[in-house]
Motif scaffolding. Sequence first.
Motif, short mmCIF file in Angstrom:
data_model
loop_
_atom_site.label_atom_id
_atom_site.label_comp_id
_atom_site.label_asym_id
_atom_site.label_seq_id
_atom_site.Cartn_x
_atom_site.Cartn_y
_atom_site.Cartn_z
N TRP A 1 0.86 -1.18 0.00
CA TRP A 1 0.00 0.00 0.00
C TRP A 1 0.90 1.23 0.00
CZ3 TRP A 1 -3.15 1.82 4.87
CH2 TRP A 1 -3.85 3.00 4.55
N LEU A 2 0.77 2.05 -1.04
CA LEU A 2 1.51 3.30 -1.15
C LEU A 2 0.58 4.44 -0.75
CD1 LEU A 2 3.33 2.79 -4.59
CD2 LEU A 2 4.15 2.23 -2.30
N GLY A 3 0.92 5.16 0.32
CA GLY A 3 0.08 6.23 0.83
C GLY A 3 0.12 7.48 -0.04
N GLU A 4 -0.77 8.41 0.25
CA GLU A 4 -0.91 9.63 -0.55
C GLU A 4 0.39 10.42 -0.64
OE1 GLU A 4 -4.10 11.91 -0.97
OE2 GLU A 4 -5.58 10.34 -0.67
N ASN A 5 0.63 10.93 -1.85
CA ASN A 5 1.74 11.85 -2.10
C ASN A 5 3.13 11.23 -1.92
OD1 ASN A 5 0.38 14.46 -2.71
ND2 ASN A 5 -0.43 14.15 -0.64
N CYS A 6 3.24 9.93 -1.84
CA CYS A 6 4.57 9.36 -1.68
C CYS A 6 5.26 9.26 -3.04
CB CYS A 6 4.53 8.02 -0.95
SG CYS A 6 3.95 6.64 -1.93
N VAL A 7 6.60 9.14 -2.99
CA VAL A 7 7.43 9.08 -4.20
C VAL A 7 8.33 7.86 -4.09
CG1 VAL A 7 9.19 10.25 -5.58
CG2 VAL A 7 7.42 11.59 -4.42
N VAL A 8 8.37 7.05 -5.15
CA VAL A 8 9.26 5.88 -5.21
C VAL A 8 10.28 6.13 -6.31
CG1 VAL A 8 9.42 3.39 -5.50
CG2 VAL A 8 7.37 4.39 -4.47
N LEU A 9 11.57 6.13 -5.93
CA LEU A 9 12.65 6.45 -6.86
C LEU A 9 13.33 5.18 -7.39
CD1 LEU A 9 14.22 9.48 -4.95
CD2 LEU A 9 12.55 9.52 -6.83
N GLY A 10 14.18 5.35 -8.40
CA GLY A 10 14.80 4.23 -9.08
C GLY A 10 15.74 3.43 -8.20
N GLY A 11 15.88 2.13 -8.55
CA GLY A 11 16.83 1.27 -7.87
C GLY A 11 16.36 0.72 -6.54
N VAL A 12 15.04 0.68 -6.29
CA VAL A 12 14.54 0.20 -5.01
C VAL A 12 13.55 -0.95 -5.18
CG1 VAL A 12 14.81 2.49 -3.99
CG2 VAL A 12 12.56 1.76 -4.80
N GLU A 13 13.43 -1.73 -4.12
CA GLU A 13 12.42 -2.79 -4.04
C GLU A 13 11.65 -2.62 -2.74
OE1 GLU A 13 12.09 -7.67 -3.58
OE2 GLU A 13 13.67 -6.80 -4.83
N ILE A 14 10.33 -2.66 -2.85
CA ILE A 14 9.46 -2.60 -1.67
C ILE A 14 8.89 -4.00 -1.46
CG2 ILE A 14 7.42 -1.56 -0.63
CD1 ILE A 14 7.88 0.89 -2.40
N GLY A 15 9.22 -4.60 -0.33
CA GLY A 15 8.82 -5.97 -0.06
C GLY A 15 7.32 -6.14 0.13
N GLU A 16 6.87 -7.36 0.00
CA GLU A 16 5.44 -7.65 0.06
C GLU A 16 4.83 -7.27 1.41
OE1 GLU A 16 5.70 -12.38 1.27
OE2 GLU A 16 5.29 -11.82 -0.81
N ASN A 17 3.56 -6.93 1.35
CA ASN A 17 2.75 -6.61 2.54
C ASN A 17 3.19 -5.35 3.27
OD1 ASN A 17 1.52 -9.18 2.05
ND2 ASN A 17 3.10 -10.17 3.29
N SER A 18 3.99 -4.52 2.64
CA SER A 18 4.50 -3.32 3.31
C SER A 18 3.58 -2.12 3.07
CB SER A 18 5.91 -3.00 2.84
OG SER A 18 6.82 -3.98 3.31
N VAL A 19 3.70 -1.14 3.96
CA VAL A 19 2.93 0.10 3.87
C VAL A 19 3.90 1.27 3.82
CG1 VAL A 19 1.25 1.59 5.00
CG2 VAL A 19 1.00 -0.90 5.15
N ILE A 20 3.71 2.15 2.83
CA ILE A 20 4.52 3.36 2.72
C ILE A 20 3.63 4.52 3.14
CG2 ILE A 20 5.95 4.79 1.24
CD1 ILE A 20 6.93 1.88 1.61
N GLY A 21 4.05 5.25 4.17
CA GLY A 21 3.24 6.33 4.71
C GLY A 21 3.09 7.50 3.76
#
Length: 200
Positions: A140-160
């Motif tokens: 779940w990616l929360g409002e207004n968040c930014v994901v930049l190159g070269g990253v991995e977000i693991g399963e079941n995670s929450v980004i504030g």
Amino acid sequence: MFRLYRIYRRVLAEIFALDSYRLWSRKVLIYFPSVLIGEKHINWGYNCRVLERSRIEVFDSFNGDTFKPKVTFGNNVSINYDFHLGCINSVEVGDNVLIASRVTIIDHNHGDTTLETLELSPSIRDLVSKGGIKICRNVWLGENCVVLGGVEIGENSVIGAGEVVRSNIPANSIFINDTIIKPEKLHDFSMYLDGKKNKK
């Protein structure tokens, strides 16, 4: 009246969704007005939805440079308003990912940080990528968040909301206040939140 207008637009989008967004038995619905560039480099899963004013831009060339981009959406991906995805490398979004409004996922920059490059207008600098992006299932990616190159977000995670993801996020984690709450600390974090609520 405004609510009726939005419902009317939704109905029109359902009726007039372009055939190019309906691949085989897959149902991929993109609500207008939205922008889709580089569709041939995008692989859609089943039951994906992208709401209004979104931009998905996949570039295979810029300033004479050529790229081999690839964007993959899993099944049941839900994307809210004003989403922006920019890709020259690779972006992989897993099954059941929920993306809130005004989220940006971008795997490249306009140029490097050398003085020679910085003296150029940003719009004409070469595009460079630090690597692809992988967002695993059930994120779940929360409002207004930014994901930049070269990253991995693991399963079941929450980004504030409002966070900028610059490095990998482990599975089953919460990322808030630029801090990763690791899996073994999730129970303590929940108790902390409950304590704050009880004090109100």
